[in-house]
Design a protein around this motif. Sequence first.
Motif, PDB file in Angstrom:
ATOM      1  N   GLU A  32       0.828  -1.220   0.000  1.00  0.00           N
ATOM      2  CA  GLU A  32       0.000   0.000   0.000  1.00  0.00           C
ATOM      3  C   GLU A  32       0.858   1.264   0.000  1.00  0.00           C
ATOM      4  N   ASN A  33       2.064   1.164   0.578  1.00  0.00           N
ATOM      5  CA  ASN A  33       2.948   2.314   0.696  1.00  0.00           C
ATOM      6  C   ASN A  33       3.514   2.690  -0.681  1.00  0.00           C
ATOM      7  N   ALA A  34       3.256   3.934  -1.116  1.00  0.00           N
ATOM      8  CA  ALA A  34       3.671   4.378  -2.455  1.00  0.00           C
ATOM      9  C   ALA A  34       5.190   4.390  -2.628  1.00  0.00           C
ATOM     10  N   GLU A  35       5.937   4.507  -1.510  1.00  0.00           N
ATOM     11  CA  GLU A  35       7.408   4.546  -1.582  1.00  0.00           C
ATOM     12  C   GLU A  35       8.000   3.163  -1.862  1.00  0.00           C
ATOM     13  N   ILE A  36       7.198   2.132  -1.658  1.00  0.00           N
ATOM     14  CA  ILE A  36       7.722   0.765  -1.760  1.00  0.00           C
ATOM     15  C   ILE A  36       7.101   0.023  -2.942  1.00  0.00           C
ATOM     16  N   ARG A  37       7.972  -0.266  -3.915  1.00  0.00           N
ATOM     17  CA  ARG A  37       7.498  -1.024  -5.090  1.00  0.00           C
ATOM     18  C   ARG A  37       7.499  -2.516  -4.811  1.00  0.00           C
ATOM     19  N   TYR A  38       8.478  -2.949  -4.005  1.00  0.00           N
ATOM     20  CA  TYR A  38       8.633  -4.380  -3.752  1.00  0.00           C
ATOM     21  C   TYR A  38       8.720  -4.697  -2.268  1.00  0.00           C
ATOM     22  N   HIS A 162      12.071  -6.327   4.520  1.00  0.00           N
ATOM     23  CA  HIS A 162      10.807  -6.232   5.256  1.00  0.00           C
ATOM     24  C   HIS A 162      10.468  -7.512   6.012  1.00  0.00           C
ATOM     25  N   VAL A 163      11.105  -8.615   5.635  1.00  0.00           N
ATOM     26  CA  VAL A 163      10.913  -9.871   6.360  1.00  0.00           C
ATOM     27  C   VAL A 163      12.170 -10.734   6.193  1.00  0.00           C
ATOM     28  N   ASP A 274       4.270  -7.334   4.986  1.00  0.00           N
ATOM     29  CA  ASP A 274       3.316  -6.246   4.782  1.00  0.00           C
ATOM     30  C   ASP A 274       2.964  -5.577   6.118  1.00  0.00           C
ATOM     31  N   ASP A 275       2.852  -6.380   7.179  1.00  0.00           N
ATOM     32  CA  ASP A 275       2.601  -5.806   8.514  1.00  0.00           C
ATOM     33  C   ASP A 275       3.739  -4.859   8.900  1.00  0.00           C
ATOM     34  N   LYS A 279       3.485  -0.879   9.588  1.00  0.00           N
ATOM     35  CA  LYS A 279       3.919  -0.377  10.907  1.00  0.00           C
ATOM     36  C   LYS A 279       4.908   0.768  10.725  1.00  0.00           C
ATOM     37  N   LYS A 280       5.836   0.596   9.766  1.00  0.00           N
ATOM     38  CA  LYS A 280       6.853   1.624   9.492  1.00  0.00           C
ATOM     39  C   LYS A 280       6.185   2.916   9.010  1.00  0.00           C
ATOM     40  N   GLU A 281       5.102   2.739   8.244  1.00  0.00           N
ATOM     41  CA  GLU A 281       4.410   3.900   7.657  1.00  0.00           C
ATOM     42  C   GLU A 281       3.756   4.747   8.756  1.00  0.00           C
ATOM     43  N   THR A 282       3.297   4.096   9.827  1.00  0.00           N
ATOM     44  CA  THR A 282       2.599   4.829  10.900  1.00  0.00           C
ATOM     45  C   THR A 282       3.565   5.373  11.953  1.00  0.00           C
TER      46      THR A 282
END
Length: 283
Positions: A32-38, A162-163, A274-275, A279-282
């Motif tokens: 969902e985050n526009a900064e992250i393509r992958y 991210h994981v 994705d979680d 979390k990083k986005e908030t």
Amino acid sequence: MAASALLEKPWRELRWGERQKDLQYVQEYKPENAEIRYLRALLFGHVGAGKSSFINSISNVLRGRMTMPALASAMTSDTSFTRKYETHKFMKGRGSSKTFFPVVFNDIMGLEDGETRGVHAKDIVHALKGNVKEGHKFNPVGPLEPDDFGYNPTPSADDRVHVLVCVMSANTPQMNFSLLKKMSEVREKASELGIPQIAMMTHIDAACGEIQKDLKNVYRSRHLQKKMKDFSAAVGIPVNCIFPVKNYSEEIDMNDEVDILILSALRKIIDFGDDFIEKKETE
């Protein structure tokens, strides 16, 4: 009377008939985050655990045919086949409509026993933070330093991991202390960074004859259940975050049961990653 090699009931439920539903879930995922393509998953584990073969198996499942994007060694060796830091993307469509799935995997040099063999725990930590440049060749003698050419001092949100996926062979005898120590170091650092961790247990058919006979015995095998519990206790990854998979190795055609185990693990990799992105986005 000796206990049966199989439990009466599976100790974990797996919906064997839902291959298409799981595949659709994976194929339709998009951060969902526009900064992250992958969404970026980093694979690490001991030499011969099947990291490159796991990447190839995911590629097969996503593309619906046998593929070979990550070179994998067919020989049993105690030295790492993967030397470079490489991002593996999976193609979607063909020709002019060709794009990539928004989930990528980074393969890293295998962990080996000893201080000057295999990848350094410090290099894996650099990779987690996005500080390793694409194509960097790992040096077993010493870890990457900030003034080295392969060091990326300004990683983007897209470069970061991210994981973290620990890959472990179910067919490996007891791992020695030095390897477990390296694994624990990496896990501790990932925890400090808030990065979720998950484990894949490969070569399950080679480890258990009942699974070799029928892959659906995977969660009925006493031997595999013990292996997973022992690994959880040694490394600290909870059992509900450990997933047994069978990589494509001898097959020349696709197999639904192999696919379902891989998709079950892949769904969790995506969910955990994705979680972390959300979390990083908030924060």
